[in-house]
Design a protein around this motif. Structure first.
Motif, short mmCIF file in Angstrom:
data_model
loop_
_atom_site.label_atom_id
_atom_site.label_comp_id
_atom_site.label_asym_id
_atom_site.label_seq_id
_atom_site.Cartn_x
_atom_site.Cartn_y
_atom_site.Cartn_z
N VAL A 92 3.15 -4.32 -35.33
CA VAL A 92 2.30 -3.16 -35.64
C VAL A 92 2.58 -2.69 -37.07
O VAL A 92 3.73 -2.57 -37.48
CB VAL A 92 2.58 -2.02 -34.64
N THR A 127 -0.74 2.30 -38.53
CA THR A 127 -1.14 2.44 -37.13
C THR A 127 -0.05 3.13 -36.33
O THR A 127 -0.33 4.02 -35.50
CB THR A 127 -1.44 1.06 -36.52
N ARG A 128 1.19 2.75 -36.57
CA ARG A 128 2.31 3.37 -35.83
C ARG A 128 2.37 4.87 -36.13
O ARG A 128 2.54 5.68 -35.22
CB ARG A 128 3.62 2.68 -36.20
N HIS A 180 2.59 1.83 -27.57
CA HIS A 180 2.59 0.47 -28.11
C HIS A 180 1.32 -0.28 -27.70
O HIS A 180 0.73 -1.01 -28.51
CB HIS A 180 3.82 -0.29 -27.62
N GLU A 182 -1.37 0.91 -29.89
CA GLU A 182 -1.20 0.38 -31.26
C GLU A 182 -1.84 -1.00 -31.38
O GLU A 182 -2.54 -1.29 -32.36
CB GLU A 182 0.29 0.29 -31.59
#
Length: 335
Positions: A66, A70-71, A111, A114
């Motif tokens: 990732v 985005t995280r 997650h 993501e």
């Protein structure tokens, strides 16, 4: 003290702010094992982090890394909106994973989102669940206690951690409480106390409670693995017996040394490597008989071999292929 006695790895190797995952752990461990197997023929992996153990034993699916943007985007939303809106979004973007994931686990939910955000595909589409072959053999030993005993030990362990300075340690990292690496049992409960949301006594009880809950999750996860042989931690002789019974684990010389170490503590006669070889030859005939013969013939052959073995030490072995269970017998006494 424990680290001085035995060389440990992957302790204190990263900063709180470093991103780390089970996938990276898989890469790092395989690299390390390749180096260590040049000088050691056996390595010991310990712990209870389920996904990290599976990463080494079975491998992690090749899921994209990732990116930072985005995280950060998902973490900001989690901090601003909470978990519930993210769970609702996961239900829309990946309904299949939504049905199986722990919806109260922010790490898993975030997650998955993501991956959906970054790739335009569902997280499920990357989960092949195909075990990878390893260039080494894996023996899995699980340790378990009765629930009442386990819970009592967890409670005492938490009290000991408090006495050893957990509160002061948590206070030092409190400014970084937003980091994923600190969203763990022990820290998050004390952070709530620092925030004024609860009393210290309540926070300590929550650490104990959440540790007990985590232990149940561990057992649920590991029970699905049929390769694990389970023992009580005090059953050290049985664990050693299971290991030395299989020539893929120890050759005859190594088996004799391991057995004799155990024999001295149990008051048994010691054995030689040649005796181990004789025993294994006899056991091979039992395996063959059990695979090829009728029930009566198999039992007769097993008893014949049993009578031919010395009554002062290991005398009765039952085997199914190489999955061996060893029973000890001293003269006239089964145990």
């Amino acid at each position: 003290e424990e680290q001085e006695r035995v060389k440990h790895y992957f302790i204190g190797t990263h900063q709180l702010t470093d991103y780390y995952s089970a996938a990276q752990y898989e890469i790092d461990v395989l690299k390390l094992t390749e180096e260590l197997f040049h000088t050691h023929d056996k390595l010991l992996l310990t712990g209870g982090s389920m996904m990290y153990i599976d990463a080494v034993c079975k491998g992690i699916d090749d899921i994209p890394t990732v990116d930072d943007i985005t995280r950060r985007t998902l973490l900001d939303r989690y901090e601003a909106e909470g978990l519930e809106p993210l769970v609702d979004e996961l239900r829309l973007l990946d309904p299949e994973y939504y049905r199986i994931v722990d919806l109260k686990n922010p790490k898993r939910v975030i997650h998955a989102l993501e991956i959906c955000y970054m790739t335009g595909r569902t997280y499920t589409s990357f989960r092949t669940r195909t075990a990878k072959k390893r260039p080494f053999r894996i023996i899995k030993i699980g340790l378990r206690r009765e629930r009442e005993e386990l819970y009592e030990r967890i409670n005492r362990r938490v009290d000991q951690m408090i006495d050893d300075g957990l509160i002061e340690e948590a206070r030092r990292v409190y400014p970084y409480r937003h980091l994923n690496s600190l969203n763990t049992v022990g820290y998050k409960e004390l952070f709530a106390y620092f925030d004024g949301s609860c009393t210290l006594e309540f926070a300590i009880e929550k650490i104990k409670q959440n540790s007990r809950i985590y232990s149940r999750k561990q057992m649920t996860w590991f029970r699905r693995d049929e390769e694990i042989r389970w023992f009580h931690p005090d059953e050290q002789e049985s664990i050693m017996a299971m290991l030395i019974s299989d020539p893929r684990n120890f050759d005859n010389e190594q088996t004799a040394r391991a057995y004799n170490t155990m024999a001295k503590t149990m008051g048994w006669a010691t054995i030689s490597a040649s005796t181990v070889g004789v025993w294994r030859d006899k056991l091979d005939s039992v395996v063959y008989a059990r695979r090829r013969g009728t029930g009566a013939y198999r039992n007769s052959k097993a008893m014949q071999v049993r009578r031919s073995l010395p009554e002062t030490a290991l005398t009765y072995w039952t085997m199914d292929g190489w999955d061996a269970e060893l029973l000890y017998q001293k003269k006239g006494e089964k145990g």
